[in-house]
Design a protein around this motif. Structure first.
Motif, mmCIF file in Angstrom:
data_model
loop_
_atom_site.group_PDB
_atom_site.id
_atom_site.type_symbol
_atom_site.label_atom_id
_atom_site.label_comp_id
_atom_site.label_asym_id
_atom_site.label_seq_id
_atom_site.Cartn_x
_atom_site.Cartn_y
_atom_site.Cartn_z
ATOM 1 N N ALA A 12 65.351 -12.603 -7.641
ATOM 2 C CA ALA A 12 64.083 -11.896 -7.779
ATOM 3 C C ALA A 12 64.453 -10.393 -7.869
ATOM 4 O O ALA A 12 63.740 -9.904 -8.648
ATOM 5 N N GLU A 13 65.555 -9.830 -7.278
ATOM 6 C CA GLU A 13 65.634 -8.543 -7.230
ATOM 7 C C GLU A 13 66.275 -8.115 -8.508
ATOM 8 O O GLU A 13 66.080 -6.894 -9.128
ATOM 9 N N VAL A 14 67.240 -8.877 -8.992
ATOM 10 C CA VAL A 14 68.108 -8.476 -10.300
ATOM 11 C C VAL A 14 68.154 -9.612 -11.186
ATOM 12 O O VAL A 14 69.073 -10.021 -11.812
ATOM 13 N N TRP A 15 66.793 -9.861 -11.551
ATOM 14 C CA TRP A 15 66.533 -11.150 -12.497
ATOM 15 C C TRP A 15 66.950 -11.011 -13.762
ATOM 16 O O TRP A 15 67.344 -12.129 -14.378
ATOM 17 N N ARG A 71 60.487 -10.244 -4.469
ATOM 18 C CA ARG A 71 59.737 -10.871 -5.442
ATOM 19 C C ARG A 71 59.806 -10.253 -6.619
ATOM 20 O O ARG A 71 59.843 -8.846 -6.682
ATOM 21 N N ALA A 72 59.581 -10.832 -7.911
ATOM 22 C CA ALA A 72 59.719 -10.173 -9.196
ATOM 23 C C ALA A 72 58.184 -10.134 -9.543
ATOM 24 O O ALA A 72 57.588 -11.329 -9.751
ATOM 25 N N THR A 126 59.784 -10.540 -18.845
ATOM 26 C CA THR A 126 59.568 -10.981 -17.563
ATOM 27 C C THR A 126 60.503 -11.899 -17.065
ATOM 28 O O THR A 126 61.380 -12.664 -17.798
ATOM 29 N N PRO A 127 60.620 -12.318 -15.795
ATOM 30 C CA PRO A 127 61.608 -13.196 -15.314
ATOM 31 C C PRO A 127 61.196 -14.601 -15.789
ATOM 32 O O PRO A 127 60.162 -14.999 -15.870
ATOM 33 N N ASP A 128 62.476 -15.499 -16.374
ATOM 34 C CA ASP A 128 62.421 -16.516 -16.729
ATOM 35 C C ASP A 128 62.838 -17.624 -15.682
ATOM 36 O O ASP A 128 64.238 -17.562 -15.615
#
Length: 409
Positions: A12-15, A71-72, A126-128
């Motif tokens: 979540a931090e370095v997605w 969380r992202a 966005t995070p995948d």
């Protein structure tokens, strides 16, 4: 180490640098049922759900101190499916572009149910979590389901070695049963396949899970934009298609229970007519796919069909007038810019229909709905007649929106 809490929380931090890590986790789960059973016992389902949910995790405050989960934030953004280049070319009457391999290409759950789609370019920032949700799906479907524990049978979605399947630990089970997990996943079309696999697995022969899923689907439609409904209807389709002793119950939940979609659309005629138009366009092919839905609709056809038929006719006429006025203005003003045509993926439409004008989409929705009403034993011409003047309500339920309201919307 790969599945430790510290390693998983780093996602979540370095997605932006963790996509290959999620691929590795999924491939580990795909490799063998022994790997999956080990990952289930190590509570990897809980760890993965915590990555997605962050401080919304059911375990927060019990297993972890509040505020401790990373969380992202962009994981919670709504990202609808966009028409593929091939669909856009077909809509414009052009030759399809050369195929290009794309990561995580989205495919409809039901062949032919939608015009297909893919995540838009905005999804790149966005995070995948596609691979992560895929891993969750594999692990949940390898664990002992609630229906197996209660002796009500093995879900068809169960993967191999069910006799040796371990149950989910308490907190993994709570995460999988959390409405927040599905509400979050269904905001983005790219997660639909894995999400639906999990949903249909946990709902098999479990009334409480089915009730909760119906509420999630109702809320997902309620808060959708017109261009973000296709994947939600895919999920509703799969939910209604679960074949067990609760099939009829689920149709009732969707159509006449507290999570009643038809009442929701009737209520939203004035406030969100474009969404109602798209939903009714998708509803007809959805209903025809499921006998339990047709059986649920048939006795009440005189209650819901009048407002739906009248609404689509008014919406079609209002949009046609707007489009004609825009066309005339464009022809009379040399510097005018033509209004952009809507471009969206809609459940039940072919790829080349992604660029339909609103008046055309409403006309086709009306034609299909008239056919459905006739199949259910109703007379679409008689039911579409206004009662007590324009804007009067149907025999039961909310009244239809007036023409001026549809025009204004």
């Amino acid at each position: 180490e790969l599945t430790s809490h510290a390693s998983m929380q780093q996602m979540a931090e370095v997605w932006r640098r963790m996509y290959q890590y999620t691929v590795l986790l999924r491939k580990c789960a795909e490799h063998s049922w022994r790997n999956r059973h080990l990952m289930v016992r190590r509570a990897v389902v809980l760890q993965a759900c915590d990555v997605v949910l962050g401080d919304l995790s059911p375990a927060l405050g019990s297993l972890y101190p509040r505020g401790s989960l990373k969380r992202a934030v962009t994981s919670y953004e709504s990202i609808p499916l966009a028409p593929t280049p091939a669909a856009l070319a077909a809509a414009a009457g052009l030759a399809p572009p050369p195929a290009a391999p794309e990561r995580n290409e989205w495919q409809p759950l039901v062949p032919g149910s939608t015009g297909g789609g893919q995540p838009p370019a905005s999804a790149m920032v966005t995070p995948d979590w596609t691979e992560l949700f895929g891993m969750i799906s594999l692990l949940v479907r390898s664990a002992r389901a609630a229906s197996m524990i209660s002796g009500r049978g093995i879900p068809p979605t169960m993967l191999e070695a069910p006799e040796d399947a371990p149950p989910l630990d308490e907190w993994s089970a709570r995460c999988v049963g959390s409405k927040m997990l599905y509400n979050t996943a269904l905001k983005q079309g790219r997660y639909t396949r894995a999400t639906v696999d999990v949903l249909t697995h946990v709902c098999y022969e479990v009334a409480a899970a089915s009730d909760s899923a119906a509420e999630v689907l109702y809320e997902s439609v309620s808060f959708s934009n017109p261009d973000a409904t296709a994947h939600v209807f895919e999920a509703i389709d799969a939910f209604l298609g679960i074949e067990d002793s609760l099939t009829t119950r689920r149709a009732g939940l969707v159509l006449s229970g507290q999570s009643d979609l038809l009442t929701q659309w009737s209520t939203n005629q004035e406030s969100n007519p474009r969404l109602v138009c798209v939903c009714l366009r998708s509803f007809t092919p959805l209903a025809r796919r499921h006998k339990a839905v047709m059986d649920e609709l048939r006795p009440a056809v005189h209650a819901w069909a009048p407002w739906a038929l009248r609404f689509l006719a008014r919406f079609r006429d209002a949009r046609a007038a707007d489009e004609e006025a825009a066309r005339i203005k464009f022809e009379q003003t040399p510097t005018a810019v033509p209004p952009p045509a809507p471009s969206m993926v809609v459940y039940g439409e072919a790829p080349e229909e992604c660029g339909l004008a609103w008046s055309v989409r409403a006309a086709r929705a009306l034609e299909n709905l008239r056919g459905l009403v006739a199949e259910l034993g109703g007379d679409p011409d008689a039911l579409a007649q206004p009662e007590g003047g324009a804007g009067a309500g149907g025999p039961t339920g909310p009244g239809a929106a007036g023409g001026d309201d549809v025009d204004a919307a």
